[in-house]
Design a protein around this motif. Structure first.
Motif, PDB file in Angstrom:
ATOM      1  N   ILE A  55      17.703  43.046 132.069  1.00 46.84           N
ATOM      2  CA  ILE A  55      18.151  44.341 132.568  1.00 46.84           C
ATOM      3  C   ILE A  55      17.493  44.615 133.910  1.00 46.84           C
ATOM      4  O   ILE A  55      16.291  44.392 134.086  1.00 46.84           O
ATOM      5  N   ALA A  56      18.288  45.109 134.867  1.00 45.50           N
ATOM      6  CA  ALA A  56      17.743  45.388 136.192  1.00 45.50           C
ATOM      7  C   ALA A  56      18.634  46.352 136.950  1.00 45.50           C
ATOM      8  O   ALA A  56      19.827  46.470 136.692  1.00 45.50           O
ATOM      9  N   MET A  57      17.992  47.017 137.910  1.00 42.16           N
ATOM     10  CA  MET A  57      18.705  47.795 138.928  1.00 42.16           C
ATOM     11  C   MET A  57      18.361  47.130 140.266  1.00 42.16           C
ATOM     12  O   MET A  57      17.383  47.498 140.920  1.00 42.16           O
ATOM     13  N   PRO A  58      19.135  46.116 140.679  1.00 42.67           N
ATOM     14  CA  PRO A  58      18.744  45.272 141.822  1.00 42.67           C
ATOM     15  C   PRO A  58      19.255  45.736 143.176  1.00 42.67           C
ATOM     16  O   PRO A  58      19.335  44.937 144.119  1.00 42.67           O
TER      17      PRO A  58
ATOM     18  N   MET B 226      23.104  44.855 134.499  1.00 45.46           N
ATOM     19  CA  MET B 226      22.557  45.254 135.796  1.00 45.46           C
ATOM     20  C   MET B 226      23.446  46.292 136.461  1.00 45.46           C
ATOM     21  O   MET B 226      24.658  46.329 136.246  1.00 45.46           O
ATOM     22  N   GLY B 227      22.822  47.130 137.278  1.00 49.73           N
ATOM     23  CA  GLY B 227      23.563  48.091 138.075  1.00 49.73           C
ATOM     24  C   GLY B 227      24.531  48.910 137.257  1.00 49.73           C
ATOM     25  O   GLY B 227      24.134  49.622 136.323  1.00 49.73           O
TER      26      GLY B 227
ATOM     27  N   CYS C 225      27.405  43.252 131.368  1.00 49.30           N
ATOM     28  CA  CYS C 225      28.012  43.651 132.644  1.00 49.30           C
ATOM     29  C   CYS C 225      27.010  43.450 133.766  1.00 49.30           C
ATOM     30  O   CYS C 225      25.895  43.982 133.719  1.00 49.30           O
ATOM     31  N   ALA C 226      27.413  42.702 134.793  1.00 56.61           N
ATOM     32  CA  ALA C 226      26.523  42.400 135.914  1.00 56.61           C
ATOM     33  C   ALA C 226      26.500  43.496 136.973  1.00 56.61           C
ATOM     34  O   ALA C 226      25.757  43.393 137.949  1.00 56.61           O
ATOM     35  N   GLY C 227      27.297  44.562 136.784  1.00 59.76           N
ATOM     36  CA  GLY C 227      27.297  45.654 137.753  1.00 59.76           C
ATOM     37  C   GLY C 227      28.695  45.995 138.220  1.00 59.76           C
ATOM     38  O   GLY C 227      29.690  45.594 137.613  1.00 59.76           O
ATOM     39  N   GLY C 228      28.760  46.730 139.311  1.00 57.38           N
ATOM     40  CA  GLY C 228      30.047  47.052 139.905  1.00 57.38           C
ATOM     41  C   GLY C 228      30.571  45.886 140.720  1.00 57.38           C
ATOM     42  O   GLY C 228      29.823  44.974 141.103  1.00 57.38           O
ATOM     43  N   ASP C 229      31.855  45.897 140.998  1.00 59.24           N
ATOM     44  CA  ASP C 229      32.483  44.851 141.801  1.00 59.24           C
ATOM     45  C   ASP C 229      32.161  45.112 143.265  1.00 59.24           C
ATOM     46  O   ASP C 229      32.914  45.783 143.976  1.00 59.24           O
TER      47      ASP C 229
END
Length: 368
Positions: free
Chosen positions: A136-139, A115-116, A65-69
Motif C-alpha cells: 500500500i502506498a501513496m506515491p 496505491m493512489g 488497484c494501482a491508482g488512477g489512469d
C-alpha cells in the motif's frame, strides 16, 4: 465492451453485492467510466433491501488497484486544458466521500498492490482487509503530484509522523504497517480470501471475519518511530531532510535520499496539504482542499515530467523544475491552495464548522 471485458464487473451472491475492478493488465487502474459505474452500483445497492454488504475486489493476481489512469491526466495536462482530469477527479473524490459514509458495510479486499486511487476506493470503507501480499502506498510525489483521494486525510490521522513519512516519500507498506497507520482493519491470509468471500454471502461481516481474520505479521515502522517522529515533525521539508541526514540511523539517511529524489514542489505542497488536512478535520473538507491542489498541479511542469519519466518513457530520470527544495518558494506552495470560485468541488459549504469530532466516520459504524 461486453462480458468479462467490462472494466468493472458487478454481481450479487446471497446477501453480498460484489464490485470487481477488471483491468488486470493495468493492475485495475481507475478511469472515469469505472468511477461512474461503481457510483451507480452503490446507488442501486443502497436502496436494495436484499443487499446487506458490498464487497470490493480486483481482478488478476497483482493487486486491487494501482491508482488512477495517469496517462489520461498526463495527456490532458500536456495537450489539453485540464477539464478532463478535473472532471475525473470531481467524480472520483465524490465517490471517495460516499464510500466513507456508505450506510451498509463496505468490505474492501486490499490484496496485492493498492496505491493512489486504489487507496481512495478502499481505505475509506468500513471494513478494510489486508493480506501478506498487500503493498500500500501513496506515491504521488514521485510523479510531481500530491496525495489525493482523501489520502492527506487518512495519512494525517496516522500515529505520530508516520503519515508524513508515507506522504512525502511514497514508501510502500505491508499489512502490519497498514494496520498500524489506520489504513486497514483486519488481516486475512490470502489463502483464506475465497472462503471469506463465500461466507459473506450467508453470514454477517463480523461473523465472517471472526472465522478468517488472524494476527498480522509485524511491520517495520513501529521500530522506527523514534527517528520518524522526531525528523518528520519539522516545520519545513528542508529541516526534515537535515534531521534525517544528521540522525545517524542508516534507514533515516536512506529515507532522506528517497525524499530528495521526489519532486521538490510536490514534496513542499504535500507537507503543507497534510498539515492543513489535520486542522480541517472532516474528510469532505480535506477532499475540497485536495481538489484545489490537484487542479493546481495540472499547471505545473513537474506533473507532466513526472508521469513521463515514470510511466510514459520509463527512464526514471525526471528533471524537476524547480530542481531543489530551496528553490521552491512559499508563493509556489501557496498557489496550490487558492480557491477555485465556482469550480470548487463543493463537498462542504464555505461556512461549514464540521470537524473530526462531529463527523461520523467509517470507523464508528457498526458492522451488520
Amino acid at each position: 465492451m461486453t462480458g468479462n471485458e467490462e472494466p468493472v464487473l458487478l454481481h450479487t451472491v446471497g446477501r453480498a453485492a460484489h464490485i470487481t475492478l477488471n483491468r488486470p493488465r493495468a493492475i485495475n487502474a481507475l478511469n472515469h467510466a469505472m468511477v461512474r459505474r461503481v457510483d451507480d452500483a452503490l446507488t442501486a445497492w443502497e436502496h436494495d433491501p436484499a443487499v446487506e454488504t458490498v464487497v470490493l475486489t480486483g481482478a488478476g493476481e497483482r493487486g486491487l488497484c494501482a491508482g488512477g489512469d495517469i496517462r489520461v491526466v498526463h495527456d490532458d495536462a500536456r495537450d489539453g486544458d485540464g477539464t478532463a482530469a478535473a472532471a475525473f477527479w470531481r467524480d472520483e473524490y465524490h465517490l471517495n466521500a460516499r464510500i466513507a459514509r456508505y450506510p451498509k458495510p463496505y468490505v474492501a479486499v486490499m490484496d496485492g498492490i493498492v496505491m493512489g486511487g486504489g487507496v481512495g476506493v478502499s481505505a475509506h470503507g468500513s471494513v478494510r482487509i489486508v493480506t501478506e501480499r498487500s503493498r500500500i502506498a501513496m506515491p504521488e510525489t514521485g510523479i510531481g503530484f500530491v496525495p489525493d483521494v482523501g489520502g492527506t486525510h487518512l495519512l494525517g490521522r496516522a500515529p505520530g509522523e508516520l503519515g508524513t513519512l508515507l506522504a512525502l516519500t511514497g514508501a510502500q507498506i505491508g499489512a502490519g504497517d497498514a494496520l498500524l497507520c489506520g489504513l486497514a482493519d483486519h488481516y486475512v491470509p490470502s489463502t483464506s480470501l475465497s472462503h471469506l468471500l463465500d461466507d459473506l454471502a450467508d453470514v454477517p461481516v463480523r461473523e465472517a471475519l471472526d472465522r478468517h481474520a488472524r494476527p498480522a505479521p509485524e511491520g517495520e515502522l513501529a521500530g522506527r518511530r523514534e527517528w520518524i517522529d522526531s525528523c518528520f515533525a519539522a516545520d519545513t521539508a528542508e529541516e526534515i531532510v537535515r534531521r534525517l541526514l544528521d540522525h545517524g540511523d542508516p534507514a533515516a539517511k536512506e529515507t532522506a535520499e528517497t525524499l530528495l529524489a521526489k519532486s521538490p514542489t510536490a514534496v513542499k505542497a504535500t507537507l503543507a496539504a497534510l498539515r492543513r488536512a489535520r486542522r480541517l478535520g472532516s474528510l469532505e473538507r480535506v477532499l475540497d482542499q485536495e481538489y484545489r491542489v490537484s487542479c493546481a498541479a495540472l499547471t505545473t511542469p513537474d506533473l507532466v515530467e513526472g508521469i513521463r519519466a515514470q510511466v510514459i518513457d520509463k527512464d526514471r530520470d525526471p528533471r524537476w523544475s524547480p530542481a531543489t527544495l530551496a528553490d521552491v518558494t512559499d508563493a509556489d506552495v501557496e498557489r496550490f491552495f487558492e480557491p477555485l470560485g465556482e469550480h470548487e468541488l463543493g463537498l462542504t459549504g464555505p461556512d461549514t464548522t464540521e470537524s473530526a469530532d462531529t463527523t461520523e466516520s467509517a470507523d464508528t459504524r457498526l458492522l451488520s
